[in-house]
Each structure stands twice: as C-alpha cells, then as structure tokens.
Design an enzyme around this catalytic site. Structure first.
Site, PDB file in Angstrom:
ATOM      1  NE  ARG A   1      -4.302  -1.314   0.094  1.00 48.81           N
ATOM      2  CZ  ARG A   1      -4.480  -2.311  -0.769  1.00 48.81           C
ATOM      3  NH1 ARG A   1      -3.558  -2.577  -1.678  1.00 48.81           N
ATOM      4  NH2 ARG A   1      -5.581  -3.037  -0.752  1.00 48.81           N
TER       5      ARG A   1
ATOM      6  CD  GLU B   1      -3.144   3.440  -5.089  1.00 53.37           C
ATOM      7  OE1 GLU B   1      -4.234   2.920  -5.351  1.00 53.37           O
ATOM      8  OE2 GLU B   1      -2.178   2.828  -4.619  1.00 53.37           O
TER       9      GLU B   1
ATOM     10  CG  HIS C   1      -3.534  -0.429  -6.794  1.00 53.32           C
ATOM     11  ND1 HIS C   1      -3.895   0.197  -5.641  1.00 53.32           N
ATOM     12  CD2 HIS C   1      -3.536  -1.768  -6.509  1.00 53.32           C
ATOM     13  CE1 HIS C   1      -4.121  -0.697  -4.686  1.00 53.32           C
ATOM     14  NE2 HIS C   1      -3.906  -1.911  -5.195  1.00 53.32           N
TER      15      HIS C   1
HETATM   16  P1  NAP Z   1      -0.956 -11.439   4.671  1.00 49.41           P
HETATM   17  O1  NAP Z   1      -0.877 -12.864   4.276  1.00 49.41           O
HETATM   18  O2  NAP Z   1      -1.854 -11.043   5.791  1.00 49.41           O
HETATM   19  O3  NAP Z   1       0.541 -10.938   4.948  1.00 49.41           O
HETATM   20  C1  NAP Z   1       0.852  -9.733   5.557  1.00 49.41           C
HETATM   21  C2  NAP Z   1       2.042  -9.957   6.468  1.00 49.41           C
HETATM   22  O4  NAP Z   1       2.430  -8.691   6.996  1.00 49.41           O
HETATM   23  C3  NAP Z   1       1.729 -10.891   7.627  1.00 49.41           C
HETATM   24  O5  NAP Z   1       2.718 -11.889   7.689  1.00 49.41           O
HETATM   25  C4  NAP Z   1       1.771  -9.971   8.844  1.00 49.41           C
HETATM   26  O6  NAP Z   1       2.304 -10.568   9.999  1.00 49.41           O
HETATM   27  C5  NAP Z   1       2.709  -8.890   8.378  1.00 49.41           C
HETATM   28  N1  NAP Z   1       2.486  -7.635   9.089  1.00 49.41           N
HETATM   29  C6  NAP Z   1       1.308  -7.029   9.358  1.00 49.41           C
HETATM   30  N2  NAP Z   1       1.518  -5.880  10.006  1.00 49.41           N
HETATM   31  C7  NAP Z   1       2.852  -5.771  10.184  1.00 49.41           C
HETATM   32  C8  NAP Z   1       3.685  -4.805  10.795  1.00 49.41           C
HETATM   33  N3  NAP Z   1       3.172  -3.705  11.375  1.00 49.41           N
HETATM   34  N4  NAP Z   1       5.027  -5.015  10.781  1.00 49.41           N
HETATM   35  C9  NAP Z   1       5.528  -6.125  10.222  1.00 49.41           C
HETATM   36  N5  NAP Z   1       4.796  -7.080   9.622  1.00 49.41           N
HETATM   37  C10 NAP Z   1       3.477  -6.894   9.598  1.00 49.41           C
HETATM   38  O7  NAP Z   1      -1.412 -10.535   3.441  1.00 49.41           O
HETATM   39  P2  NAP Z   1      -1.057 -10.747   1.890  1.00 49.41           P
HETATM   40  O8  NAP Z   1      -2.121 -11.537   1.238  1.00 49.41           O
HETATM   41  O9  NAP Z   1       0.362 -11.184   1.778  1.00 49.41           O
HETATM   42  O10 NAP Z   1      -1.240  -9.244   1.374  1.00 49.41           O
HETATM   43  C11 NAP Z   1      -0.412  -8.199   1.891  1.00 49.41           C
HETATM   44  C12 NAP Z   1      -0.913  -6.853   1.417  1.00 49.41           C
HETATM   45  O11 NAP Z   1      -0.639  -6.686   0.036  1.00 49.41           O
HETATM   46  C13 NAP Z   1      -2.441  -6.665   1.497  1.00 49.41           C
HETATM   47  O12 NAP Z   1      -2.871  -6.282   2.787  1.00 49.41           O
HETATM   48  C14 NAP Z   1      -2.689  -5.576   0.472  1.00 49.41           C
HETATM   49  O13 NAP Z   1      -2.702  -4.300   1.079  1.00 49.41           O
HETATM   50  C15 NAP Z   1      -1.495  -5.679  -0.466  1.00 49.41           C
HETATM   51  N6  NAP Z   1      -1.920  -6.074  -1.826  1.00 49.41           N
HETATM   52  C16 NAP Z   1      -1.691  -5.225  -2.863  1.00 49.41           C
HETATM   53  C17 NAP Z   1      -2.095  -5.574  -4.148  1.00 49.41           C
HETATM   54  C18 NAP Z   1      -1.836  -4.687  -5.315  1.00 49.41           C
HETATM   55  O14 NAP Z   1      -2.661  -4.641  -6.219  1.00 49.41           O
HETATM   56  N7  NAP Z   1      -0.706  -4.022  -5.373  1.00 49.41           N
HETATM   57  C19 NAP Z   1      -2.748  -6.802  -4.362  1.00 49.41           C
HETATM   58  C20 NAP Z   1      -2.954  -7.645  -3.293  1.00 49.41           C
HETATM   59  C21 NAP Z   1      -2.540  -7.283  -2.013  1.00 49.41           C
HETATM   60  P3  NAP Z   1       1.540 -11.670  10.882  1.00 49.41           P
HETATM   61  O15 NAP Z   1       1.675 -12.962  10.144  1.00 49.41           O
HETATM   62  O16 NAP Z   1       2.276 -11.649  12.158  1.00 49.41           O
HETATM   63  O17 NAP Z   1       0.104 -11.222  10.975  1.00 49.41           O
END
Ligand code: NAP
Length: 313
Positions: free
Chosen positions: A238, A267, A285
């Site tokens: 993000r 954005e 995005h």
């Molecule tokens: P996820 O599986 O929930 O992974 C996020 C990771 O970040 C988790 O391992 C979490 O730790 C960790 N985390 C959360 N808060 C943190 C912090 N303050 N400091 C350090 N680590 C932290 O989510 P995902 O499916 O990989 O997706 C991640 C993000 O990508 C989404 O939330 C979204 O915003 C973004 N995204 C962007 C696009 C795009 O179009 N560019 C598409 C899809 C997703 P824990 O395991 O300890 O909870």
C-alpha cells in the site's frame, strides 16, 4: 428471503457469473468502470443488505447511512478502506479475497524487481528515441539477481510467494515480519532480520505488509537512509507504507538505485517530481490485474457475499 445487493463497479466476468446470487435477490450493478463516489454509494446502497465494493472507503459515516446493511465483500485482500470496528459494532459481516490474489500480486512484484534490475523501461526508451537507436553498455548496464539478497518486508502470503519466485533466480532471502515464520524459513531457506538490519543488508527490498495506521511510513527517510546506494525498493503493498516524498528525494539524489511502485501514498495522485525520474518504474495499482485472477476474484466475491447473507439466517 430476498436480499438487496449493490455491486459498485463493473467487474470482469460479472454478467456471466451473476447467477451465483439467488434469482430472487434484487441486484444493482454500477455501469461505471470506476469506484462509486461517496454520495453515489450512499444513494444506491441506502436500502442494500449486501454490497460488493472495490476500493470505496467504508467509514463510520457511510455505514450510518446504510441502515439495512448486513454484509460487505471487498474485491481485494486489503481491508484498510473499511472501518472494521464500525462494521463489527453493527454486526455487519466483512469478507475479503485473501487467496485469489497471492500468485498474481507476487508475479507483479517479481516483474517490477526484474524491470528495475535490468532497467527495462530505460532500455525501451533508448530504442524508441532514435532510429537507428544508439546504445552502449555504460548507458544501460543492469545487474544480475543471481546471488543477491532479497529483503521481504511482510512475510505473509504474498511476501512468501515472491520469495519462492526469487529462489528460482538464485537469490538469498531475508525477511522482516511482526511474527517469525519458522515453517516458511525452513521451506524457503529464509532468515529473519530486524527491519533496520534487513534494509542495511538487502540488495532488493520488497514491501508486502498490509496498509493502515500500523504500517504508515514504515519506510520513512530514516529507513531509506539505511539502504545501500545500489539498493532497489519495490512497493506492491500500500502506498501509505512508504513516505513517498522522502523516496522521491532519495531517487532524485541517487541515494538509492531504483524503485518499482504499484501503489501510491495519495492514490491516484503521485508525489510531484516522481514521474520525471528515470530510475523509477510506475504501475497504476495493477497487482491483481490479470484476466485469470480477476475472473477468479469475481466468482469468489459473489460466492462470499451470497454465503455471508445466507449464513446469517
Ligand atoms: P498477509 O498474508 O496477511 O501478509 C501480511 C504480512 O504482513 C503478515 O505476515 C503480517 O504478519 C505482516 N504484518 C502485518 N503488520 C505488520 C507490521 N506492522 N510489521 C511487520 N509485519 C506486519 O497478506 P497478503 O495476502 O500477503 O497481502 C499483503 C498486502 O498486500 C495486502 O494487505 C494488500 O494491502 C497488499 N496487496 C496489494 C495488491 C496490489 O494490487 N498491489 C494486491 C494484493 C494485495 P503476521 O503474520 O504476524 O500477521
């Protein structure tokens, strides 16, 4: 019981898949290819019991004006545009799409990494600039990924998938995450680092944490100053995770080598000066924008909205 559904945007495959929702439900689908504005959303969804949203901000103020709402499904994994506490207080079920976007978003991350290291868009511009084109290796010399260190910030679904792809390019993997991931460490031969150490050590840093207050400016000017001058940073998470002004200045002054950005702090606006820079690759995005991912997302979003409403009875 018949439900009243609002779908805030045209989605790939929607017309063919709409029958996933029961026939007797009333469905309004926005004719637009863009998000609904707040006033439009409130007007159209005033009597809705379920909404399928794209990136519209669902705040307390919006929820107050949707008195019949029972379920929200968002066409994303990110939930940072929805006030989850306000929804919970109203007993509104919220669903997202965590599994459908992982591969596709990771693939864009890898694409940006490769495009930055091989200076792909600069190379493209050389060929377009003149015919015959003029090029030599000092103009457009890139780097190998082989043997380099990838630092993954946020080692969840997408972060781990990027790491898996990077292994195929023979990169070493280090990661920072709020909790340690011993199983993934073993599977991907990855090592945990504190954030400052990771920024100091990595050749390529990729950001895969969720957005929201907790991660706002996780990468600010101090963190950017820890990066190697040869480092590349890629943000597919993000825009709010990075201080975009500080990053723009660092790129402009050559304090880091390059950046690949799919998301922006404000954005769809970019920080003034960013688009003029040669050492940054910018995409609008498009993390999940492939036909395969979008068709799958449309089907799952409709199923989740249907199930959220049916399961409440
Ligand atoms: P996820 O599986 O929930 O992974 C996020 C990771 O970040 C988790 O391992 C979490 O730790 C960790 N985390 C959360 N808060 C943190 C912090 N303050 N400091 C350090 N680590 C932290 O989510 P995902 O499916 O990989 O997706 C991640 C993000 O990508 C989404 O939330 C979204 O915003 C973004 N995204 C962007 C696009 C795009 O179009 N560019 C598409 C899809 C997703 P824990 O395991 O300890 O909870």
């Amino acid at each position: 019981m018949s439900e009243s559904i609002v779908i805030t945007r045209q989605l790939p495959g929607l017309q063919d898949m709409i029958e996933i929702l029961p026939e007797n439900w009333k469905v309004w689908i926005s004719p637009h290819e863009r998000n609904l504005r707040k006033e439009e959303l409130i007007e159209k969804a005033h009597d809705a019991t379920g909404i399928l949203v794209f990136g519209e901000r669902i705040t307390e103020e919006v929820l107050e004006q949707l008195p019949k709402l029972k379920a929200i499904t968002t066409y994303s994994v990110g939930l940072d545009h929805i006030d989850l506490e306000a929804a919970a207080r109203r007993n509104i079920t919220v669903a997202n799409l965590p599994d459908e976007v992982t591969y596709t978003t990771a693939e864009l991350g890898m694409t940006l990494i490769l495009a930055c290291t091989r200076r792909l868009l600069e190379a493209d511009r050389i060929v377009r600039k003149s015919n015959p084109y003029f090029s030599n290796s000092s103009l457009i010399c890139g780097n190998n990924l082989q043997g380099k260190t990838l630092g993954v910030v946020g080692f969840g679904r997408i972060g781990q998938r990027v790491a898996k792809m990077a292994k195929a390019f023979e990169m070493n993997i280090i990661y920072y995450n709020r909790s340690k991931k011993p199983d993934a460490e073993k599977e991907l031969n990855a090592e945990y680092r504190e954030l400052d150490q990771l920024l100091n050590e990595a050749d390529v840093v990729i950001l895969c944490v969720p957005g929201g207050e907790e991660t706002k400016h996780l990468i600010g000017s101090r963190e950017i100053s820890l990066l190697k001058p040869t480092a590349i940073i890629v943000n597919i998470a993000r825009g709010t995770v990075v201080d975009e002004q500080a990053l723009t200045e660092a790129l402009k002054e050559g304090r880091i080598k390059a950046a690949g950005l799919d998301v922006y702090e404000r954005e769809p606006r970019t920080t003034p000066g960013l688009v003029e820079l040669d050492n940054v690759i910018l995409t609008p995005h498009i993390g999940t924008t492939t036909l395969e991912a979008q068709l799958q997302m449309t089907a799952r979003a409709l199923e989740k909205l249907r199930d959220s409403l049916l399961n409440r009875k």
